[in-house]
Every structure is written in structure tokens, then in C-alpha cells.
Design a protein around this motif. Structure first.
Motif, PDB file in Angstrom:
ATOM      1  N   ASP A  16       3.329  13.612  -3.372  1.00 44.34           N
ATOM      2  CA  ASP A  16       2.329  14.038  -4.349  1.00 44.34           C
ATOM      3  C   ASP A  16       1.108  14.617  -3.636  1.00 44.34           C
ATOM      4  OD1 ASP A  16       3.871  13.170  -6.456  1.00 44.34           O
ATOM      5  OD2 ASP A  16       2.804  11.273  -6.697  1.00 44.34           O
ATOM      6  N   ARG A  18       1.515  23.024  -4.114  1.00 41.89           N
ATOM      7  CA  ARG A  18       2.921  23.352  -4.363  1.00 41.89           C
ATOM      8  C   ARG A  18       3.535  24.082  -3.171  1.00 41.89           C
ATOM      9  NH1 ARG A  18       6.325  27.210  -6.654  1.00 41.89           N
ATOM     10  NH2 ARG A  18       7.904  26.364  -8.079  1.00 41.89           N
ATOM     11  N   GLU A  39       5.286  17.777  -5.010  1.00 42.37           N
ATOM     12  CA  GLU A  39       6.132  17.794  -6.202  1.00 42.37           C
ATOM     13  C   GLU A  39       5.369  17.406  -7.457  1.00 42.37           C
ATOM     14  OE1 GLU A  39       9.263  15.162  -5.075  1.00 42.37           O
ATOM     15  OE2 GLU A  39      10.308  16.694  -3.899  1.00 42.37           O
ATOM     16  N   ARG A  40       4.150  16.899  -7.308  1.00 45.04           N
ATOM     17  CA  ARG A  40       3.306  16.517  -8.444  1.00 45.04           C
ATOM     18  C   ARG A  40       1.872  16.490  -7.949  1.00 45.04           C
ATOM     19  NH1 ARG A  40       2.172  10.895 -11.475  1.00 45.04           N
ATOM     20  NH2 ARG A  40       1.811  10.300  -9.314  1.00 45.04           N
ATOM     21  N   ALA A  72       0.031  23.582 -15.363  1.00 46.16           N
ATOM     22  CA  ALA A  72       1.315  22.997 -14.964  1.00 46.16           C
ATOM     23  C   ALA A  72       2.478  23.906 -15.363  1.00 46.16           C
ATOM     24  CB  ALA A  72       1.478  21.618 -15.594  1.00 46.16           C
ATOM     25  N   ILE A  95       4.815  22.823 -11.726  1.00 49.48           N
ATOM     26  CA  ILE A  95       4.652  21.521 -11.075  1.00 49.48           C
ATOM     27  C   ILE A  95       3.853  20.616 -12.006  1.00 49.48           C
ATOM     28  CG2 ILE A  95       2.594  22.336  -9.834  1.00 49.48           C
ATOM     29  CD1 ILE A  95       3.318  20.460  -7.556  1.00 49.48           C
ATOM     30  N   PRO A  96       4.250  19.364 -12.187  1.00 48.61           N
ATOM     31  CA  PRO A  96       3.474  18.463 -13.046  1.00 48.61           C
ATOM     32  C   PRO A  96       2.052  18.280 -12.529  1.00 48.61           C
ATOM     33  CG  PRO A  96       5.632  17.525 -12.565  1.00 48.61           C
ATOM     34  CD  PRO A  96       5.470  18.708 -11.663  1.00 48.61           C
ATOM     35  N   VAL A  97       1.091  18.338 -13.449  1.00 50.88           N
ATOM     36  CA  VAL A  97      -0.317  18.131 -13.110  1.00 50.88           C
ATOM     37  C   VAL A  97      -0.837  17.025 -14.024  1.00 50.88           C
ATOM     38  CG1 VAL A  97      -2.591  19.164 -12.880  1.00 50.88           C
ATOM     39  CG2 VAL A  97      -0.551  20.557 -12.450  1.00 50.88           C
ATOM     40  N   VAL A  98      -1.217  15.899 -13.423  1.00 45.07           N
ATOM     41  CA  VAL A  98      -1.543  14.680 -14.170  1.00 45.07           C
ATOM     42  C   VAL A  98      -3.028  14.381 -14.040  1.00 45.07           C
ATOM     43  CG1 VAL A  98      -1.068  12.215 -14.405  1.00 45.07           C
ATOM     44  CG2 VAL A  98       0.761  13.778 -13.668  1.00 45.07           C
ATOM     45  N   TYR A 104       0.236  10.944   0.434  1.00 46.11           N
ATOM     46  CA  TYR A 104      -0.115  12.084  -0.421  1.00 46.11           C
ATOM     47  C   TYR A 104      -1.078  13.011   0.300  1.00 46.11           C
ATOM     48  CZ  TYR A 104      -4.128   8.968  -1.241  1.00 46.11           C
ATOM     49  OH  TYR A 104      -5.214   8.138  -1.080  1.00 46.11           O
TER      50      TYR A 104
END
Length: 247
Positions: A2, A40, A45-46, A66, A71-74, A100
Motif C-alpha cells: 500500500d 501506482r 496496489e492501494r 480511483a 487503484i483503490p483510494v481509501v 507501505y
């Protein structure tokens, strides 16, 4: 792996250009989007984004980001964004298992810096910081830089904005392990304010904070109008891998 991007602060020196520092465009692309694209390209991967000031505005931007980047963006909102940046690291790291990439939202980098850091993991390293020996570079703001003193083996001896001796500047990009958040929490328990540098110094004192020389690679901290103008001028050419997908 991450990535964690710290994007909670006010950014007062850039406020005349934008009410939200992470959403400030650099040659048409917001800083936070450049950060996610950089992560990325480096293999993340996140991405976890710690929000605070103008959180609603930034969080509303992230779903579309995202989707565009694949790519997931949290988001992880910090309840009190006026606290030192170590609190942002702890909040974001709580959402991540393992090592990370750690980035500041207002720092942008050529691709080889983050790729190089992603490959620095080793059992003896609690954290690895990208450093630049070009301390007199016009891209470095000496009034705002975080300085680094290291030993002959490449471990950090001292880090901070006011240390008396230094030989390199902190680039704002790290490969962090879970030890970093624990070190920040321990520094706070010992009475420190809770900055990222407080945690870094604690790891340095334990011989667990290492460096990676970025060589001639390009980076900039977009912290004020002068740096913003330099970034607008140079970033599209220096970050071809990042800008090409967005056009």
C-alpha cells in the motif's frame, strides 16, 4: 504494498492559490492525483489518504480519482487536523498491514525515487527515507526543509528542521514499516509533540532509520507560490510517466 499519503494539513502558504492544498493543480493535475499516480507507477496496489482540512471537498474527489487511475483510494479522516503530522501517519498506518510507501501530498517525485524506495525493505530497517545531498538546490526551500545527518553506513543520526549539523535534505518519501507508527506513539508518550520527525528520531536512536540517496532524481515540495511556479514549469517534463495517462 500500500501507499499512505498525508493530506490533512492546512497549507497556509499555498492558500492564496487554492482552498485545498491537495487539490491544487500542477500543470492541470491536482497534487493528490499526482501522488496517487506516482504510487501506482511504483507498484502500490492501494492508497490510503489521510484527510483533515477541507476533508469533505477532498474526499468527494477521491472516488473519481480511483476510477481514473484504476487503484483503490481509501480516505481516513483525522478528527483534529491541527495536530502534528505524526498523528496523520498513525491514523493512516492503522488502515494498513505491513510495509507501505509514505508520501506527503505536497511532494512530487520522479518515478525512480518511489520505485527505489519500494525495493529497500530489509529486516534491519524500521524505515527508509529518500534523501538528497543537493542541499543548495534551487528546488529546496531552506526555511522549510527537514534536514538529515547520517552516519557512514547510511543510518540517520539526526533529523529535523533545526538540527545544527546536516548533510542532506529529507525528500518527503519513505518506505515505512509498522515500527514507524509505534515510534511516533512512543515519542508522544515521552512528551514529544508527535511529529513524523519525532518518530523518525526515535527509530534513528535505535539504529533502525536508514536512508536512500536519490542521486540526480527530480523532486519538489510544493509548499508556496514560488515552488508551485517551479513545479508547473518542470513537472510535465520530469514526470512523463505520470502526466501521459492523464491526457
Amino acid at each position: 504494498m500500500d501507499a499512505l499519503i498525508i493530506a490533512a494539513g492546512y497549507g497556509s502558504r499555498l492558500s492564496a492559490l487554492s482552498p485545498s492544498k491537495p487539490l491544487t493543480p500542477i500543470a492541470g493535475v491536482p497534487l493528490i492525483e499526482l501522488g496517487v499516480r506516482q504510487a501506482r507507477v511504483a507498484g502500490a496496489e492501494r492508497v490510503v489518504v489521510v484527510t483533515g482540512h477541507e476533508a469533505e471537498r477532498l474526499e468527494a474527489f477521491l472516488p473519481g480519482l480511483a476510477e481514473r487511475t484504476g487503484i483503490p483510494v481509501v480516505p481516513e479522516r483525522l478528527s483534529d487536523w491541527s495536530t502534528p503530522n505524526g498523528y496523520s501517519v498513525m491514523a493512516g498506518a492503522a488502515r494498513i498491514d505491513g510495509d507501505y510507501l509514505l508520501m506527503m501530498a505536497d511532494h512530487i517525485f520522479s518515478a525512480e525515487i518511489l520505485r527505489g524506495l519500494a525495493a529497500q525493505g530489509a529486516p534491519e530497517r524500521g524505515v527508509t527515507l529518500g534523501i538528497d545531498f543537493r542541499i543548495d538546490s534551487p528546488l529546496v526551500d531552506p526555511d522549510d526543509a527537514t534536514w538529515v545527518k547520517r552516519d557512514a553506513d547510511g543510518r540517520i543520526v539526526a533529523i529535523g528542521k533545526t538540527i545544527p549539523e546536516y548533510d542532506a535534505v529529507d525528500c518527503g518519501a519513505f518506505l515505512a514499516t509498522p515500527e514507524l507508527a509505534r515510534a511516533i506513539a512512543a515519542a508522544i508518550a515521552d512528551g514529544k509533540p508527535g511529529s513524523l520527525s519525532d518518530g523518525m528520531q526515535r527509530l534513528a536512536d535505535a539504529g533502525r532509520a536508514w536512508t536512500m540517496d536519490i542521486g540526480e532524481a527530480w523532486w519538489i515540495d510544493v509548499d508556496d507560490p514560488r515552488a508551485h511556479a517551479l513545479a508547473e514549469e518542470q513537472a510535465p517534463a520530469e514526470l512523463r510517466e505520470i502526466y501521459a495517462p492523464s491526457r
